[in-house]
Design a protein around this motif. Structure first.
Motif, PDB file in Angstrom:
ATOM      1  N   SER A 134       0.811  -1.242   0.022  1.00  0.00           N
ATOM      2  CA  SER A 134       0.056   0.065   0.074  1.00  0.00           C
ATOM      3  C   SER A 134       0.935   1.252  -0.209  1.00  0.00           C
ATOM      4  O   SER A 134       2.002   1.324   0.387  1.00  0.00           O
ATOM      5  CB  SER A 134      -0.919  -0.150   1.270  1.00  0.00           C
ATOM      6  N   ASN A 135       0.102   2.253  -0.388  1.00  0.00           N
ATOM      7  CA  ASN A 135       0.921   3.454  -0.656  1.00  0.00           C
ATOM      8  C   ASN A 135       0.140   4.554  -0.577  1.00  0.00           C
ATOM      9  O   ASN A 135      -1.199   4.634  -1.014  1.00  0.00           O
ATOM     10  CB  ASN A 135       1.678   3.553  -1.950  1.00  0.00           C
ATOM     11  N   VAL A 136       0.376   5.838   0.324  1.00  0.00           N
ATOM     12  CA  VAL A 136      -0.265   7.135   0.330  1.00  0.00           C
ATOM     13  C   VAL A 136       0.715   8.277   0.180  1.00  0.00           C
ATOM     14  O   VAL A 136       1.717   8.194   0.715  1.00  0.00           O
ATOM     15  CB  VAL A 136      -0.945   7.143   1.644  1.00  0.00           C
ATOM     16  N   LYS A 137       0.153   9.182  -0.729  1.00  0.00           N
ATOM     17  CA  LYS A 137       0.997  10.411  -0.997  1.00  0.00           C
ATOM     18  C   LYS A 137       0.226  11.631  -0.938  1.00  0.00           C
ATOM     19  O   LYS A 137      -1.100  11.423  -1.450  1.00  0.00           O
ATOM     20  CB  LYS A 137       1.824  10.266  -2.165  1.00  0.00           C
ATOM     21  N   PRO A 138       0.522  12.783  -0.712  1.00  0.00           N
ATOM     22  CA  PRO A 138      -0.253  13.978  -0.758  1.00  0.00           C
ATOM     23  C   PRO A 138      -0.303  14.171  -2.257  1.00  0.00           C
ATOM     24  O   PRO A 138       0.470  14.005  -3.208  1.00  0.00           O
ATOM     25  CB  PRO A 138       0.493  15.113  -0.246  1.00  0.00           C
ATOM     26  N   MET A 223      -2.760  -7.054   7.036  1.00  0.00           N
ATOM     27  CA  MET A 223      -3.627  -6.091   7.004  1.00  0.00           C
ATOM     28  C   MET A 223      -3.247  -4.880   7.739  1.00  0.00           C
ATOM     29  O   MET A 223      -3.539  -3.650   7.885  1.00  0.00           O
ATOM     30  CB  MET A 223      -5.099  -6.518   7.373  1.00  0.00           C
ATOM     31  N   LYS A 224      -2.454  -5.311   8.858  1.00  0.00           N
ATOM     32  CA  LYS A 224      -1.976  -4.121   9.811  1.00  0.00           C
ATOM     33  C   LYS A 224      -1.032  -3.251   9.205  1.00  0.00           C
ATOM     34  O   LYS A 224      -1.287  -1.901   9.274  1.00  0.00           O
ATOM     35  CB  LYS A 224      -1.254  -4.832  11.021  1.00  0.00           C
ATOM     36  N   SER A 225      -0.258  -3.675   8.206  1.00  0.00           N
ATOM     37  CA  SER A 225       0.639  -2.756   7.402  1.00  0.00           C
ATOM     38  C   SER A 225      -0.132  -1.920   6.577  1.00  0.00           C
ATOM     39  O   SER A 225       0.203  -0.617   6.604  1.00  0.00           O
ATOM     40  CB  SER A 225       1.644  -3.607   6.783  1.00  0.00           C
ATOM     41  N   MET A 226      -1.271  -2.287   6.082  1.00  0.00           N
ATOM     42  CA  MET A 226      -2.052  -1.589   5.250  1.00  0.00           C
ATOM     43  C   MET A 226      -2.604  -0.601   6.143  1.00  0.00           C
ATOM     44  O   MET A 226      -2.893   0.877   5.799  1.00  0.00           O
ATOM     45  CB  MET A 226      -3.201  -2.319   4.523  1.00  0.00           C
ATOM     46  N   MET A 227      -3.293  -0.799   7.389  1.00  0.00           N
ATOM     47  CA  MET A 227      -3.934   0.119   8.340  1.00  0.00           C
ATOM     48  C   MET A 227      -2.895   0.963   8.565  1.00  0.00           C
ATOM     49  O   MET A 227      -3.436   2.410   8.562  1.00  0.00           O
ATOM     50  CB  MET A 227      -4.231  -0.685   9.408  1.00  0.00           C
ATOM     51  N   GLU A 228      -1.717   0.805   8.774  1.00  0.00           N
ATOM     52  CA  GLU A 228      -0.802   1.773   9.226  1.00  0.00           C
ATOM     53  C   GLU A 228      -0.474   2.700   8.165  1.00  0.00           C
ATOM     54  O   GLU A 228      -0.424   4.057   8.304  1.00  0.00           O
ATOM     55  CB  GLU A 228       0.597   0.894   9.781  1.00  0.00           C
ATOM     56  N   THR A 229      -0.308   2.340   6.944  1.00  0.00           N
ATOM     57  CA  THR A 229      -0.178   3.260   5.867  1.00  0.00           C
ATOM     58  C   THR A 229      -1.345   4.191   5.673  1.00  0.00           C
ATOM     59  O   THR A 229      -0.947   5.236   5.208  1.00  0.00           O
ATOM     60  CB  THR A 229      -0.067   2.396   4.595  1.00  0.00           C
ATOM     61  N   MET A 230      -2.562   3.524   5.691  1.00  0.00           N
ATOM     62  CA  MET A 230      -3.793   4.651   5.508  1.00  0.00           C
ATOM     63  C   MET A 230      -3.859   5.550   6.577  1.00  0.00           C
ATOM     64  O   MET A 230      -4.539   6.382   6.366  1.00  0.00           O
ATOM     65  CB  MET A 230      -5.018   3.525   5.439  1.00  0.00           C
ATOM     66  N   ALA A 231      -3.241   5.209   7.679  1.00  0.00           N
ATOM     67  CA  ALA A 231      -3.308   6.151   8.910  1.00  0.00           C
ATOM     68  C   ALA A 231      -2.674   7.337   8.728  1.00  0.00           C
ATOM     69  O   ALA A 231      -2.592   8.384   9.407  1.00  0.00           O
ATOM     70  CB  ALA A 231      -2.907   5.454  10.341  1.00  0.00           C
ATOM     71  N   LYS A 232      -1.607   7.299   7.546  1.00  0.00           N
ATOM     72  CA  LYS A 232      -0.994   8.659   6.986  1.00  0.00           C
ATOM     73  C   LYS A 232      -1.930   9.682   6.492  1.00  0.00           C
ATOM     74  O   LYS A 232      -1.493  10.887   6.495  1.00  0.00           O
ATOM     75  CB  LYS A 232       0.298   8.166   6.202  1.00  0.00           C
ATOM     76  N   ILE A 233      -3.028   9.341   6.327  1.00  0.00           N
ATOM     77  CA  ILE A 233      -4.031  10.514   5.778  1.00  0.00           C
ATOM     78  C   ILE A 233      -4.430  11.014   7.160  1.00  0.00           C
ATOM     79  O   ILE A 233      -5.185  10.631   7.796  1.00  0.00           O
ATOM     80  CB  ILE A 233      -5.255   9.783   5.204  1.00  0.00           C
ATOM     81  N   LYS A 234      -4.143  12.528   6.773  1.00  0.00           N
ATOM     82  CA  LYS A 234      -4.369  13.302   7.993  1.00  0.00           C
ATOM     83  C   LYS A 234      -5.802  14.381   7.817  1.00  0.00           C
ATOM     84  O   LYS A 234      -5.988  14.570   6.702  1.00  0.00           O
ATOM     85  CB  LYS A 234      -3.166  14.138   8.342  1.00  0.00           C
ATOM     86  N   GLY A 235      -6.472  14.307   8.906  1.00  0.00           N
ATOM     87  CA  GLY A 235      -7.403  15.322   8.826  1.00  0.00           C
ATOM     88  C   GLY A 235      -8.907  14.522   8.700  1.00  0.00           C
ATOM     89  O   GLY A 235      -8.869  13.639   8.815  1.00  0.00           O
ATOM     90  N   PHE A 236      -9.993  15.152   8.565  1.00  0.00           N
ATOM     91  CA  PHE A 236     -11.131  14.754   8.714  1.00  0.00           C
ATOM     92  C   PHE A 236     -11.752  14.634   6.978  1.00  0.00           C
ATOM     93  O   PHE A 236     -11.521  15.610   6.365  1.00  0.00           O
ATOM     94  CB  PHE A 236     -12.083  16.102   9.107  1.00  0.00           C
TER      95      PHE A 236
END
Length: 303
Positions: A134-138, A223-236
């Motif tokens: 998984s990957n998250v970026k602004p 799944m835990k690693s994916m959860m941690e990656t998605m938690a990089k999304i900040k805000g409401f």
């Protein structure tokens, strides 16, 4: 049919990430969700056991209203059902306005009941091997949504699901590709008290049934690693577009049509930060208390 059952576990949890977190001040949020994909009626049945569940037509929008006050969250769904979660007290109350009934359960007990309700599926999941990337970026963009300044995140996730000990061909169950665009605002603060102890730190995941499901997913391999990656999304979260593409020779051999991706769009259409009455977060006077019944996984899960 294994894979259709898996859709009913994963998709609701992913959709709820788009709905919102818990707010610092009192807050009312009206969200509009449009979802399309195979077997929408079956998906709804998997979420609520088939009773009192509004089944949207493909592409049809459904509306949810959520209220936040301190550690308490009230959700009014499209079917008219009400769920109140008190994260500080560790309880969840379900209200049926039509029947004038309500039930209350401890969140810890509810999570246990959900796990017990999976039955043979729990053993089946223990036999699974899951490789997750998984990957998250602004995204680097800004816009106004529901009167708040929002910025975007782009995320992707791939899951390769197979059976432990199987070779690459015989052991493969499915490959799932997910991609999403999520717009969030930091003008609404998310306090640490909004998430119950032990729940995944993901925007939109708190207590209640979905929180319990996501806690179980958090314990699944990969799944835990994916959860941690998605938690990089900040805000409401104010707006989410998501697409899930599934490839599964295993499922197709059983006659399942996975040619159409599952798509979801969830958008906040109304925000109010006015003070909310405490009465919104308790069962109405005169309503009859009934025994809480945990949602059950559909028969055949894992078969």
């Amino acid at each position: 049919m294994f894979f259709k059952r898996m859709q009913k576990v994963f998709v609701p949890g992913l959709v709820v990430m788009a709905l919102a977190g818990s707010a610092h001040a009192d807050l009312k949020v009206v969200s509009k969700m449009t979802m399309d994909g195979p077997s929408m009626a079956g998906l709804a049945g998997g979420i609520g056991g088939g009773a009192g569940v509004a089944v949207p037509k493909p592409g049809e929008a459904s509306k949810t209203t959520t209220y936040y006050k301190g550690s308490k969250v009230r959700v009014e769904d499209a079917a008219g059902m009400v769920t109140i979660t008190d994260n500080e007290a560790g309880t969840m109350t379900q209200i049926d306005p039509k029947k004038k009934t309500y039930s209350t359960v401890k969140l810890a007990e509810m999570t246990k009941q959900l796990a017990d309700g999976m039955g043979p599926a729990s053993q089946f999941l223990e036999m699974m091997e899951m490789k997750v990337k998984s990957n998250v970026k602004p995204g680097g963009h800004e816009r106004e949504i529901a009167g708040k300044k929002a910025t975007d995140y782009l995320w992707t996730a791939t899951m390769s699901m197979g059976m432990k000990g199987g070779d690459d061909s015989a052991g493969e169950l499915a490959n799932i590709t997910m991609e999403g665009e999520q717009w969030t605002t930091e003008e609404i603060k998310l306090p640490a008290t909004s998430t119950p102890a032990g729940a995944p730190q993901i925007p939109g995941i708190g207590g209640g049934m979905m929180g319990g499901m996501m806690k179980m997913m958090n314990n699944m391999p990969g799944m835990k690693s994916m959860m941690e990656t998605m938690a990089k999304i900040k805000g409401f979260s104010l707006l989410t577009n998501m697409k899930i593409t599934i490839k599964s020779p295993f499922a197709e051999a059983q006659g399942q049509d996975l040619s159409k991706p599952i798509s979801n769009k969830t958008e906040v259409v109304e925000l109010s930060e006015a003070e909310l009455p405490a009465s919104l977060f308790v069962a109405p006077e005169g309503f009859k208390k009934v025994l809480y019944k945990a949602p059950q996984m559909p028969a055949g899960f894992g078969g």
